[in-house]
Design a protein around this motif. Structure first.
Motif, short mmCIF file in Angstrom:
data_model
loop_
_atom_site.label_atom_id
_atom_site.label_comp_id
_atom_site.label_asym_id
_atom_site.label_seq_id
_atom_site.Cartn_x
_atom_site.Cartn_y
_atom_site.Cartn_z
N GLN A 28 0.83 -1.20 0.00
CA GLN A 28 0.00 0.00 0.00
C GLN A 28 0.86 1.25 0.00
N THR A 29 1.89 1.25 0.83
CA THR A 29 2.76 2.42 0.94
C THR A 29 3.48 2.70 -0.37
N ALA A 30 3.94 1.65 -1.03
CA ALA A 30 4.60 1.83 -2.33
C ALA A 30 3.63 2.44 -3.35
N THR A 31 2.40 1.96 -3.35
CA THR A 31 1.39 2.51 -4.26
C THR A 31 1.09 3.97 -3.93
N TYR A 32 0.93 4.27 -2.64
CA TYR A 32 0.67 5.65 -2.22
C TYR A 32 1.82 6.57 -2.64
N ASN A 33 3.06 6.09 -2.49
CA ASN A 33 4.23 6.91 -2.86
C ASN A 33 4.27 7.18 -4.36
N ARG A 34 3.91 6.18 -5.16
CA ARG A 34 3.86 6.38 -6.61
C ARG A 34 2.79 7.41 -6.97
N ASP A 35 1.62 7.24 -6.35
CA ASP A 35 0.53 8.19 -6.61
C ASP A 35 0.91 9.60 -6.17
N LEU A 36 1.61 9.69 -5.05
CA LEU A 36 2.00 11.00 -4.52
C LEU A 36 2.95 11.71 -5.48
N GLU B 100 -7.85 20.52 -5.82
CA GLU B 100 -8.22 19.11 -5.74
C GLU B 100 -6.99 18.23 -5.58
N LEU B 101 -5.94 18.55 -6.34
CA LEU B 101 -4.72 17.77 -6.27
C LEU B 101 -4.01 17.94 -4.92
N MET B 102 -4.06 19.14 -4.37
CA MET B 102 -3.43 19.37 -3.07
C MET B 102 -4.18 18.63 -1.96
N ASP B 103 -5.49 18.53 -2.09
CA ASP B 103 -6.27 17.71 -1.15
C ASP B 103 -5.87 16.25 -1.27
N ARG B 104 -5.69 15.80 -2.50
CA ARG B 104 -5.26 14.42 -2.73
C ARG B 104 -3.86 14.19 -2.17
N GLN B 105 -2.99 15.17 -2.35
CA GLN B 105 -1.62 15.07 -1.81
C GLN B 105 -1.65 14.94 -0.29
N GLU B 106 -2.47 15.75 0.35
CA GLU B 106 -2.59 15.70 1.81
C GLU B 106 -3.10 14.33 2.26
N ARG C 223 -1.97 8.96 4.64
CA ARG C 223 -2.01 7.49 4.56
C ARG C 223 -0.61 6.89 4.67
N ILE C 224 0.36 7.52 4.04
CA ILE C 224 1.74 7.03 4.11
C ILE C 224 2.25 7.09 5.55
N GLN C 225 1.97 8.20 6.23
CA GLN C 225 2.40 8.35 7.62
C GLN C 225 1.73 7.30 8.51
N ASN C 226 0.44 7.08 8.31
CA ASN C 226 -0.27 6.07 9.09
C ASN C 226 0.31 4.68 8.86
#
Length: 267
Positions: A168-176, A242-248, A253-256
């Motif tokens: 999950q973290t790897a996916t989140y990092n790619r999306d980020l 919208e993108l900044m909300d997604r970034q946040e 999620r990565i921190q969690n």
């Protein structure tokens, strides 16, 4: 006069909508639950279920009553039914995890919470409960090892959790990274648009102007082109927000996930 012959309908503005028989029982159950009269509340929720057996809320509320009486197996059974009746009912996942935790079914409790988070990823209550369950599971394992003199080993369930969190973290990092790149591109476009607007505003109205549309150039008045640039800026600003909300969201999620990985691998 005409109005003397008109029968006025009674006003319904202040009338309280009549509850269904099942919801009336639920209301009575809620009142007893608030007073911690769990047995009476259970009777009313059971009556509600007898009238409408498909309503997940009645089972969930009765589950809470059983939890109040520390009847964890009964609480777990009702929470499971509530989820089966309505898989989107997040509160039932929380109540099921509480019962499973009290029954020391740690892995099942974590799976329940993960199922709930799959429905509502931003639910802070479920995320907090995951950490609590993991801490109690770790404490229970440490206590067992301390009494036996053994060394802590990860269970298969914990290993699976770690792999899931890492993926999950790897996916989140790619999306980020993709989100951050899009933000930078839009911010650059916004600056260029603003510069273009400033230049056009300084051009005399008599000078003909053209704007690019695909591979062609179309003539337009100063007002038309400035309006077009203004709309483009507004759209870019909205998209950046919208993108900044997604970034946040992704950063949270990565921190969690990193916190959860630390808890799983520590000790």
């Amino acid at each position: 006069l005409l109005y003397n012959y008109i029968k006025m309908a009674p006003s319904s503005e202040n009338e309280t909508p009549k509850l269904s028989p099942a919801d009336e029982e639920k209301k009575l159950g809620n009142e007893q639950f608030a007073l911690k009269n769990f047995d009476e509340a259970i009777k009313h929720y059971t009556n509600a279920i007898g009238i409408d057996a498909e309503n997940a809320i009645y089972y969930s509320n009765r589950s809470a009553c059983y939890a109040g009486k520390q009847l964890w197996k009964e609480s777990m059974a009702d929470a499971e039914v509530a989820i089966a009746k309505d898989p989107s009912f997040i509160k039932a996942y929380y109540r099921l995890s509480i019962a499973q935790l009290e029954l020391k079914q740690f892995d099942d409790a974590i799976q329940t919470l993960q199922n709930g988070l799959a429905k509502d990823p931003d639910n802070d209550l479920l995320a907090k409960q995951v950490r609590i369950v993991r801490q109690k599971r770790s404490a229970a394992q440490s206590a067992a090892l301390s009494s036996s003199g053994g060394r802590k080993q990860l269970t298969e369930s914990q290993k699976k959790e770690i792999m899931t969190l890492q993926d999950q973290t790897a996916t989140y990092n790619r999306d980020l990274k993709g989100v951050q790149m899009n933000i930078q591109n839009l911010q650059r476009e916004t600056r260029m648009t603003q510069a273009t607007k400033t230049q056009i505003e300084n051009v005399p109205p008599a000078v003909p102007l053209y704007r690019g549309v695909g591979k062609a150039f179309v003539s337009g008045t100063h007002t038309e082109i400035l309006d077009s640039l203004k709309t483009e800026q507004e759209n870019n600003t909205k998209r950046i927000k919208e993108l900044m909300d997604r970034q946040e969201y992704l950063e949270r999620r990565i921190q969690n996930n990193n916190n959860n990985l630390k808890e799983l691998t520590s000790g």
